[in-house]
Design an enzyme around this catalytic site. Structure first.
Site, PDB file in Angstrom:
ATOM      1  N   LYS A  93       0.835  -1.218   0.000  1.00  0.00           N
ATOM      2  CA  LYS A  93       0.000   0.000   0.000  1.00  0.00           C
ATOM      3  C   LYS A  93       0.862   1.258   0.000  1.00  0.00           C
ATOM      4  CE  LYS A  93       0.955   1.179   4.472  1.00  0.00           C
ATOM      5  NZ  LYS A  93       1.732   2.342   4.877  1.00  0.00           N
TER       6      LYS A  93
ATOM      7  N   PRO B 151       8.863  -3.899  -0.829  1.00  0.00           N
ATOM      8  CA  PRO B 151      10.123  -3.655  -0.120  1.00  0.00           C
ATOM      9  C   PRO B 151       9.978  -3.834   1.391  1.00  0.00           C
ATOM     10  CG  PRO B 151       9.397  -1.671  -1.310  1.00  0.00           C
ATOM     11  CD  PRO B 151       8.428  -2.760  -1.646  1.00  0.00           C
ATOM     12  N   VAL B 152      10.971  -4.471   1.999  1.00  0.00           N
ATOM     13  CA  VAL B 152      10.899  -4.769   3.439  1.00  0.00           C
ATOM     14  C   VAL B 152      11.199  -3.508   4.249  1.00  0.00           C
ATOM     15  CG1 VAL B 152      11.946  -6.106   5.314  1.00  0.00           C
ATOM     16  CG2 VAL B 152      11.532  -7.170   3.091  1.00  0.00           C
ATOM     17  N   ALA B 153      10.407  -3.294   5.302  1.00  0.00           N
ATOM     18  CA  ALA B 153      10.553  -2.124   6.189  1.00  0.00           C
ATOM     19  C   ALA B 153      10.597  -0.828   5.377  1.00  0.00           C
ATOM     20  CB  ALA B 153      11.796  -2.251   7.072  1.00  0.00           C
TER      21      ALA B 153
ATOM     22  N   GLY C 231       7.707   1.055   4.608  1.00  0.00           N
ATOM     23  CA  GLY C 231       6.519   1.897   4.775  1.00  0.00           C
ATOM     24  C   GLY C 231       5.416   1.519   3.803  1.00  0.00           C
TER      25      GLY C 231
ATOM     26  N   GLY D 295       4.423  -4.493   3.714  1.00  0.00           N
ATOM     27  CA  GLY D 295       4.636  -5.822   3.127  1.00  0.00           C
ATOM     28  C   GLY D 295       4.355  -6.936   4.123  1.00  0.00           C
TER      29      GLY D 295
ATOM     30  N   ALA E 155       0.709  -7.326   4.506  1.00  0.00           N
ATOM     31  CA  ALA E 155       0.109  -8.038   3.362  1.00  0.00           C
ATOM     32  C   ALA E 155       0.330  -9.542   3.507  1.00  0.00           C
ATOM     33  CB  ALA E 155       0.716  -7.531   2.052  1.00  0.00           C
TER      34      ALA E 155
ATOM     35  N   ASP F 251      -1.882  -2.213  10.356  1.00  0.00           N
ATOM     36  CA  ASP F 251      -1.928  -2.165   8.890  1.00  0.00           C
ATOM     37  C   ASP F 251      -2.430  -3.461   8.259  1.00  0.00           C
ATOM     38  OD1 ASP F 251      -1.099   0.434   8.670  1.00  0.00           O
ATOM     39  OD2 ASP F 251       0.969  -0.040   8.088  1.00  0.00           O
TER      40      ASP F 251
HETATM   41  P1  ATP Z   1       4.300  -0.688   7.863  1.00  0.00           P
HETATM   42  O1  ATP Z   1       4.176   0.162   6.653  1.00  0.00           O
HETATM   43  O2  ATP Z   1       3.123  -1.582   8.116  1.00  0.00           O
HETATM   44  O3  ATP Z   1       4.738   0.032   9.084  1.00  0.00           O
HETATM   45  P2  ATP Z   1       6.703  -1.668   6.690  1.00  0.00           P
HETATM   46  O4  ATP Z   1       6.256  -1.869   5.276  1.00  0.00           O
HETATM   47  O5  ATP Z   1       7.496  -0.451   6.973  1.00  0.00           O
HETATM   48  O6  ATP Z   1       5.457  -1.750   7.622  1.00  0.00           O
HETATM   49  P3  ATP Z   1       7.433  -4.431   6.820  1.00  0.00           P
HETATM   50  O7  ATP Z   1       8.051  -4.777   5.503  1.00  0.00           O
HETATM   51  O8  ATP Z   1       6.058  -4.919   7.061  1.00  0.00           O
HETATM   52  O9  ATP Z   1       7.542  -2.880   7.104  1.00  0.00           O
HETATM   53  O10 ATP Z   1       8.423  -4.976   7.948  1.00  0.00           O
HETATM   54  C1  ATP Z   1       8.642  -4.347   9.176  1.00  0.00           C
HETATM   55  C2  ATP Z   1       9.459  -5.306  10.049  1.00  0.00           C
HETATM   56  O11 ATP Z   1       8.612  -6.405  10.379  1.00  0.00           O
HETATM   57  C3  ATP Z   1      10.655  -5.897   9.322  1.00  0.00           C
HETATM   58  O12 ATP Z   1      11.824  -5.200   9.632  1.00  0.00           O
HETATM   59  C4  ATP Z   1      10.699  -7.320   9.812  1.00  0.00           C
HETATM   60  O13 ATP Z   1      11.682  -7.478  10.810  1.00  0.00           O
HETATM   61  C5  ATP Z   1       9.351  -7.610  10.447  1.00  0.00           C
HETATM   62  N1  ATP Z   1       8.575  -8.667   9.744  1.00  0.00           N
HETATM   63  C6  ATP Z   1       7.910  -9.657  10.321  1.00  0.00           C
HETATM   64  N2  ATP Z   1       7.294 -10.423   9.397  1.00  0.00           N
HETATM   65  C7  ATP Z   1       7.555  -9.904   8.212  1.00  0.00           C
HETATM   66  C8  ATP Z   1       7.185 -10.258   6.890  1.00  0.00           C
HETATM   67  N3  ATP Z   1       6.407 -11.307   6.604  1.00  0.00           N
HETATM   68  N4  ATP Z   1       7.646  -9.485   5.894  1.00  0.00           N
HETATM   69  C9  ATP Z   1       8.399  -8.384   6.176  1.00  0.00           C
HETATM   70  N5  ATP Z   1       8.798  -8.039   7.403  1.00  0.00           N
HETATM   71  C10 ATP Z   1       8.371  -8.768   8.426  1.00  0.00           C
END
Ligand code: ATP
Length: 326
Positions: A34, A123-125, A127, A130, A133, A165
């Site tokens: 998102k 992308p991980v962490a 925003g 992911g 989702a 989220d």
């Molecule tokens: P949001 O926008 O909901 O705050 P984000 O997109 O910034 O989240 P994510 O990719 O969801 O961040 O990941 C945040 C942290 O959650 C990661 O650093 C990771 O350690 C942890 N995590 C736990 N499960 C997952 C997963 N399935 N995928 C990604 N990260 C995960």
């Protein structure tokens, strides 16, 4: 596909529960990442949570969770395999997908376990929610695999226990979020929007961004702002230029305070023709709204050439929420 960690379901499922199962041997579910078109945060309440008013849009960066019935050998555990083993996410019980399967098993009394295979494209962490989702996709996949058939409102209530989220990617499309962002109401939109996402080398922790937000001057007004009528009107009309004018993120200043180079990434995108570029959610991904595919190409090229970003992704929006695809 080399990571495999068995996580015992342990005492979560009542041992007296009747065995229950759907008919498929595996269920594949897709769920979207998102972008927040609007995000207003208030001062944290006594529970430490920030009240939010936000507008989510689901983008075509798609996470895929495949839930497989288990071999006799693993029976009763939740296992997780990452399709790309080097994705920087935990593979133990702290992974949101594993937590989602554990929670659904606990509340429904299922104790047959599941093997989860996760393909990450958000992308991980970054925003872009992911992990949320993944949790939403896992709820839908296990709900079908196990034949528990909880209706969407009940899945949504479980989703909000996993994270603020998580309910949105169940619904997808475009929606308003209230409360912690977990009370989701779909809104009417027209047309399709083109986004370019500039990725950072290092993720940002959402709690760290909120902590910075709390100490910045002028931030954390007790009341959250209402969604501007101009934004909902732009979405109803499918007017991308008017939407660009209405994009807003209260967390942007905090994310830029933590990562000053994000301001330069925004400038590069806008100088290359993006209608607007903003921090996505808690960052550090920068979301650039462009007029069309040509605009997306120009902005992507400029971002790549800038040397400021770790990668660039393009995606259209809105797209559907978590759904079974196989
Ligand atoms: P949001 O926008 O909901 O705050 P984000 O997109 O910034 O989240 P994510 O990719 O969801 O961040 O990941 C945040 C942290 O959650 C990661 O650093 C990771 O350690 C942890 N995590 C736990 N499960 C997952 C997963 N399935 N995928 C990604 N990260 C995960």
């Amino acid at each position: 596909m080399s990571h495999l960690r068995a996580v015992p379901n342990g005492p979560t499922g009542p041992s007296t529960a009747p065995p229950r199962s759907g008919s498929a041997s595996s269920v594949r579910v897709e769920a979207p990442g998102k972008v927040n078109l609007f995000l207003s945060a208030g001062a944290p309440g006594p529970d430490g949570y920030h009240p939010l008013t936000t507008v989510f849009q689901a983008v075509r960066l798609i996470e895929t969770v495949t839930a497989r019935r288990q071999s006799a050998q693993n029976h009763g555990t939740v296992t997780l395999t990452l399709e790309e083993p080097d994705a920087a996410v935990p593979i133990d019980a702290s992974n949101l997908a594993v937590r989602a399967a554990d929670l659904l098993a606990e509340v429904t009394g299922v104790n047959e376990g599941v093997d989860l295979l996760l393909r990450k494209r958000v992308p991980v962490a970054g925003g872009m929610a992911g992990g949320s989702a993944d949790a939403a996709a896992t709820l839908v996949a296990c709900n079908a695999l196990w034949g528990t058939n909880l209706p969407l409102p009940e899945l949504s209530a479980l989703a909000s226990r996993l994270g603020a989220d998580v309910p949105f990617p169940l619904t997808g499309a475009t929606a308003v979020g209230h409360g912690r962002g977990d009370l989701v109401t779909p809104i009417m939109t027209r047309g399709s929007y083109h986004w370019v996402f500039a990725l950072a080398e290092q993720g940002l922790s959402t709690p760290a961004v909120f902590r910075r937000f709390d100490v910045l001057p002028g931030a954390g007004e007790p009341a959250v702002r209402d969604i501007p009528e101009a934004l909902t009107a732009a979405l109803r009309a499918g007017d991308v230029r008017a939407l660009a004018d209405s994009l807003h993120n209260d967390l942007q200043a905090a994310a830029i305070d933590l990562r000053p180079e994000l301001a330069r990434v925004i400038s590069v995108a806008e100088e290359a023709g993006a209608l607007r570029a903003i921090v996505s959610g808690s960052g550090p991904t920068i979301a650039a709204l462009v007029e069309d595919a040509g605009g997306a190409q120009r902005v992507s090229r400029a971002l790549k050439a800038s040397g400021l970003v770790a990668g660039v992704l393009r995606a259209d929006a809105p797209v559907a929420g978590a759904r079974v695809v196989g």
